[in-house]
Design an enzyme around this catalytic site. Structure first.
Site, PDB file in Angstrom:
ATOM      1  N   HIS A 108      37.564  48.613  41.095  1.00  0.00           N
ATOM      2  CA  HIS A 108      37.161  49.044  42.437  1.00  0.00           C
ATOM      3  C   HIS A 108      38.378  49.516  43.209  1.00  0.00           C
ATOM      4  CE1 HIS A 108      38.669  45.598  44.886  1.00  0.00           C
ATOM      5  NE2 HIS A 108      38.466  44.900  43.788  1.00  0.00           N
TER       6      HIS A 108
ATOM      7  N   ASP B 241      38.185  49.971  46.828  1.00  0.00           N
ATOM      8  CA  ASP B 241      38.178  49.544  48.225  1.00  0.00           C
ATOM      9  C   ASP B 241      39.077  48.326  48.367  1.00  0.00           C
ATOM     10  OD1 ASP B 241      36.240  48.097  46.689  1.00  0.00           O
ATOM     11  OD2 ASP B 241      35.325  47.351  48.523  1.00  0.00           O
TER      12      ASP B 241
ATOM     13  N   ASP C 126      44.880  44.279  43.969  1.00  0.00           N
ATOM     14  CA  ASP C 126      43.428  44.146  44.103  1.00  0.00           C
ATOM     15  C   ASP C 126      42.845  45.397  44.743  1.00  0.00           C
ATOM     16  OD1 ASP C 126      40.854  43.131  44.244  1.00  0.00           O
ATOM     17  OD2 ASP C 126      41.243  41.892  45.989  1.00  0.00           O
TER      18      ASP C 126
ATOM     19  N   GLU D  54      33.198  46.841  46.453  1.00  0.00           N
ATOM     20  CA  GLU D  54      33.304  45.504  45.863  1.00  0.00           C
ATOM     21  C   GLU D  54      33.644  44.447  46.904  1.00  0.00           C
ATOM     22  OE1 GLU D  54      35.081  41.975  43.968  1.00  0.00           O
ATOM     23  OE2 GLU D  54      36.031  43.385  45.364  1.00  0.00           O
ATOM     24  N   GLU D  55      34.523  44.789  47.841  1.00  0.00           N
ATOM     25  CA  GLU D  55      34.987  43.802  48.807  1.00  0.00           C
ATOM     26  C   GLU D  55      33.899  43.384  49.799  1.00  0.00           C
ATOM     27  OE1 GLU D  55      37.491  42.257  48.247  1.00  0.00           O
ATOM     28  OE2 GLU D  55      39.081  43.487  47.379  1.00  0.00           O
TER      29      GLU D  55
ATOM     30  N   ASP E 248      40.417  42.603  37.440  1.00  0.00           N
ATOM     31  CA  ASP E 248      40.347  42.449  38.898  1.00  0.00           C
ATOM     32  C   ASP E 248      40.640  41.006  39.305  1.00  0.00           C
ATOM     33  OD1 ASP E 248      39.908  42.987  41.551  1.00  0.00           O
ATOM     34  OD2 ASP E 248      37.733  42.780  41.437  1.00  0.00           O
TER      35      ASP E 248
ATOM     36  N   HIS F 188      44.058  39.623  48.920  1.00  0.00           N
ATOM     37  CA  HIS F 188      43.316  39.291  50.141  1.00  0.00           C
ATOM     38  C   HIS F 188      44.219  38.713  51.236  1.00  0.00           C
ATOM     39  CE1 HIS F 188      38.920  39.138  48.492  1.00  0.00           C
ATOM     40  NE2 HIS F 188      39.659  40.019  47.838  1.00  0.00           N
TER      41      HIS F 188
END
Length: 508
Positions: free
Chosen positions: A120, A122, A153, A187-188, A215, A464
């Site tokens: 992903h 995003d 990520d 995804e997030e 991921d 994150h």
């Protein structure tokens, strides 16, 4: 299965000597080393795009990121389609376009295994005022680390896969596997529309043999393969009192304040030891066996280093084994924030009219989202009734993602283990992950194919978090790992097919 895990964790000195790089692998490694600065610059270009899927104002940036990646994959000779995912309805009632999903295919040789890579593009929100030391959308290299939002990520690993393909193309060598790519931009925020798309794209997924997700991150400085993740149930807890915000001097002491109710309810969810207080929440947790617990003794994990990486002074558990069990094997509940409350600098004597508390529960095998949702709603409803408050109350589960477990006896785990040995010179730890990657379980259930997680991120990458990064070493060696994995998977798959043929002939 337990025996196989133990065998995987044992030193493999004789095997390591047999798996040393040679021939084409040396050429691949040399090419990647020579071109590493170009690969880093490509990553810098991607990281400059603020593809935050949670911010409707940045939706155009997510779409731009997806189109840029589609062009990159097309340049490798792949057939690429951008799948329209329709509209996303916001809480405000407004609808905005979802970013397209990339489906790409490279190679259709029936003699080769077909592996599908999921990633992903995003990212999580990021602002300087959050505590970043550098601009989160300007990649900055410090002491061999590449800092920017999305570095680990998941833009770095996605690009590492593409660089691996690019290397074979540059060397004019045949890629040993057929490749498919599924890359998304939501995804997030839960990938809510992806499952239906996968079901509709039955033809695309029909001839896939293996699915790989890169991921997540290692547990320590040692490379790792991941065979399980926790699920997640995310809840919104809403309490509404007055029709508008009130002055605490004028109305404080005579109204039932929504924030007071909210704090009382959130305080009933988990105790100071971390134990979830919701009745029945542990009833369906798969029991821990002595054999399984013993596996944790062999995993490399430094408690003090992990504390330093996370900035905490003390964990709730005192031993490596207990910490890992509570990270991977047991459910947890975390409170994430309260929307509607005053959070700016300075003082403001306001009584908010409506507040929304946000918390999530990480699920483990054999927990089910529908059961957890019912337990949470019933418990909080009963606790709210005890407050005897006239305020309006509502609790809703917004995201429900199931835990995932893989079969480590699958050929792609063997191929990945061999590739790790060739690139890093040591056998990987077999680990689980406390985070949630909904696509793993979704892929496994919908396609009925084998799914593996092959991470290249470091334990201290800060996914994150503020100052997210990926090390240059992991980014470049990760590219080597994926390129080597193509070869190893081809060999392991062919060996498996030969065994099946021999067995069939013997039966005849």
């Amino acid at each position: 299965m337990i025996l196989n895990i133990l065998l995987l964790l044992m030193p493999l000195s004789s095997e390591m000597s047999a798996l040393q790089p040679s021939g084409l692998v040396d050429r691949i490694f040399s090419h990647i080393d020579i071109h590493q600065d170009e690969f880093v610059q490509k990553l810098k270009h991607w990281l400059a795009i603020p593809s935050d899927s949670s911010d409707p104002q940045l939706r155009g940036e997510v779409t731009r990121m997806m189109k840029m990646a589609a062009e990159e994959i097309t340049s490798l000779g792949a057939t690429v389609q951008l799948v329209d995912m329709g509209l996303q309805e916001l809480n405000s009632g407004e609808s905005i376009p979802e970013p397209p999903v990339i489906l790409a295919e490279l190679g259709r040789d029936p003699a080769k295994p077909t592996v599908c890579f999921y990633g992903h593009l995003d990212v999580q929100p990021a602002k300087m005022e959050d505590g970043w030391k550098t601009d989160p959308y300007t990649m900055t290299e410090i002491n061999g680390n590449l800092y920017a939002r999305g570095a680990t990520d998941n833009k770095g690993p996605v690009l590492a896969w593409l660089h691996a393909v690019e290397t074979y193309k540059a060397l004019k060598e045949d890629i040993p596997v057929n490749l498919k790519f599924l890359i998304e931009g939501m995804e997030e925020v839960g990938s809510k529309a992806l499952e239906e798309m996968i079901k509709v794209q039955e033809v695309f997924f029909s001839n896939i043999d293996y699915i790989v997700i890169s991921d997540n991150v290692w547990l320590s400085r040692k490379p790792a393969l991941t065979y399980g993740t926790r699920g997640s149930s995310y809840f919104f807890l809403e309490v509404e009192g007055a029709k508008k915000d009130l002055h605490s001097g004028t109305f404080g002491g005579v109204t039932h304040e929504a924030m007071t109710d909210m704090v009382a309810l959130l305080g009933k969810l988990v105790d100071s030891s971390g134990r979830i207080l919701i009745p029945g929440i542990y009833d369906n947790v798969a029991p821990l066996t002595k054999e399984e617990k013993k596996l944790y003794e062999n995993i490399e994990f430094d408690l003090e280093e992990h504390k330093n990486n996370t900035g905490v002074t003390k964990f709730r558990q005192d031993t490596k084994e207990d910490v890992l069990l509570h990270l991977w094997r047991y459910p947890s509940l975390s409170i994430h924030g309260i929307e509607g409350a005053f959070y700016g600098t300075g003082s403001k004597t306001v009584i908010p009219a409506k507040v929304i508390g946000k918390f999530s529960i990480r699920l483990v095998p054999n927990m089910q989202n529908d059961v957890v949702e019912k337990q949470v709603v019933n418990y909080l409803t009963n606790e709210f009734e005890k407050l005897k408050s006239p305020n309006k109350f509502k609790v809703v589960m917004d995201i429900g993602a199931m835990p995932w477990m893989a079969d480590i006896n699958d050929p792609q785990y063997e191929a990945a283990r061999r590739a790790v040995i060739k690139v890093f010179g040591e056998s990987p730890d077999m680990i689980r992950d406390g985070s949630t990657i909904p696509l793993a379980k979704m892929f496994q259930d919908v396609t009925k194919k084998s799914v593996m997680m092959l991470p290249i991120g470091g334990a201290d990458d800060g996914e994150h978090s503020q100052n997210e990064k990926i090390s240059r070493s992991n980014y470049i060696k990760g590219t080597k790992l994926f390129a080597t994995f193509f070869r190893e998977l081809s060999e392991v798959h062919r060996g498996m097919q030969d065994q099946k043929s021999e067995q069939k002939m013997a039966e005849q």
